[in-house]
Structures are given as C-alpha cells and as structure tokens.
Design a protein around this motif. Structure first.
Motif, PDB file in Angstrom:
ATOM      1  N   GLU A 110       0.713  -1.183   0.057  1.00  0.00           N
ATOM      2  CA  GLU A 110       0.025   0.040  -0.162  1.00  0.00           C
ATOM      3  C   GLU A 110       0.751   1.267   0.056  1.00  0.00           C
ATOM      4  O   GLU A 110       0.630   2.143  -0.746  1.00  0.00           O
ATOM      5  N   ARG A 111       1.843   1.162   0.641  1.00  0.00           N
ATOM      6  CA  ARG A 111       2.893   2.359   0.789  1.00  0.00           C
ATOM      7  C   ARG A 111       3.553   2.659  -0.559  1.00  0.00           C
ATOM      8  O   ARG A 111       3.557   3.733  -1.155  1.00  0.00           O
ATOM      9  N   GLN A 113       1.898   2.096  -3.331  1.00  0.00           N
ATOM     10  CA  GLN A 113       0.604   2.433  -4.049  1.00  0.00           C
ATOM     11  C   GLN A 113       0.290   1.056  -5.252  1.00  0.00           C
ATOM     12  O   GLN A 113       0.016   1.631  -6.199  1.00  0.00           O
ATOM     13  N   GLY A 159      -6.721  -1.975  -1.402  1.00  0.00           N
ATOM     14  CA  GLY A 159      -7.350  -0.702  -1.483  1.00  0.00           C
ATOM     15  C   GLY A 159      -8.529  -0.845  -1.558  1.00  0.00           C
ATOM     16  O   GLY A 159      -9.695  -0.688  -2.110  1.00  0.00           O
TER      17      GLY A 159
END
Length: 159
Positions: A110-111, A113, A159
C-alpha cells in the motif's frame, strides 16, 4: 516485534528458513538441492526488503517483500509487489507471526501504491495456504513446479 533485516541477521534467517521447511522434506524430489535454495533467503535483501520477527531478542520468523518493478520470477507480473519466503520457526508457530509478517508486506504494498500483491505457494503448506486464503488472496494461475511439488500464484487486491 517486527523490524527490518540487518546483514548480521543472515545466519539466523537461514536457520529459521531451514527449520520452517524441514517438515516438507519428503515432498521434494531433491531435498539437498531445495535446501541450497532456501539457504539463499538473505540474498532477497538485494532486490527486496526482508522483514524479521523477533521474540525475546531471538529471530523467529522472516519474509521478503519484493516491490513493484523489482526483479522477480517471470510467472509474476513485473508490476506486482510479491511476498516471498515467509518462514516461521516451528517452535514459535501458532502465535500469529506468519500473519503479522504478511500484513507488514500488505502495508508496504500500500505504501508503494500497488493495486495488488502476489505470492506463490503450494497445497502442501497446509497452514500457510489457508491463512493466505483467509486474508483474501485468490488463486490466479499456475507457477512452475519446484522439484516435483506443484505451486500456484495467488493475488490479493488492495485498497
């Protein structure tokens, strides 16, 4: 406690990795060859980020997070971040260490993206595979067998 790998962790990580895979010895057609690959786990620090789990100052688990676009086996989409070599010391199992290490890989994806994160595993891993499925990974295709053991690719949407 989770932390990033340091070069002086290499010996302990190899010990944990070999202990973690030992229960699968009878499944692989060339166990000595397989263990030479397992013992190369610290080399994943060259292309990825190794995360270690400590308990009382002792390394009890590790995993490699290989980010998007970093070199990885051809059966993965090059854009996918990948979870590699999740290992937990047999003496430390049942404490959620594997899940914590996997969740840290999800955080790093997630960091970065990423829309998905991938891994490959095998049905002989009767603890890891169900954990991945509970965490939302889904089988998306085959991966090459490793010394007679079938593997598949699993992906989790983020996400």
């Amino acid at each position: 406690m989770l932390r990033d790998y340091r070069a002086d962790d290499a010996e302990a990580i190899v010990r944990v990795a070999l202990a973690a895979f030992a229960q699968f010895e009878q499944h692989y057609s060339d166990w000595p060859l397989f263990t030479t690959h397992v013992a190369k786990m610290p080399e994943l620090a060259k292309t990825g980020e190794i995360i270690v789990a400590e308990d009382g100052g002792r390394i009890v688990g590790a995993v490699a997070y290989v980010g998007p676009q970093a070199p990885k086996p051809a059966f993965f989409d090059p854009a996918w971040p990948v979870v590699r070599m999740l290992v937990v010391d047999p003496e430390a199992r049942g404490k959620g260490i594997g899940r914590q290490l996997t969740e840290e890989c999800l955080r790093r994806a997630e960091r970065d993206q990423a829309g998905v994160i991938a891994l490959h595993t095998t049905p002989i891993m009767t603890v890891a595979l169900p954990m991945y499925l509970r965490m939302g990974f889904a089988r998306v295709g085959e991966a090459p067998d490793i010394l007679g053991v079938p593997y598949a690719v699993y992906v989790k949407r983020l996400g």
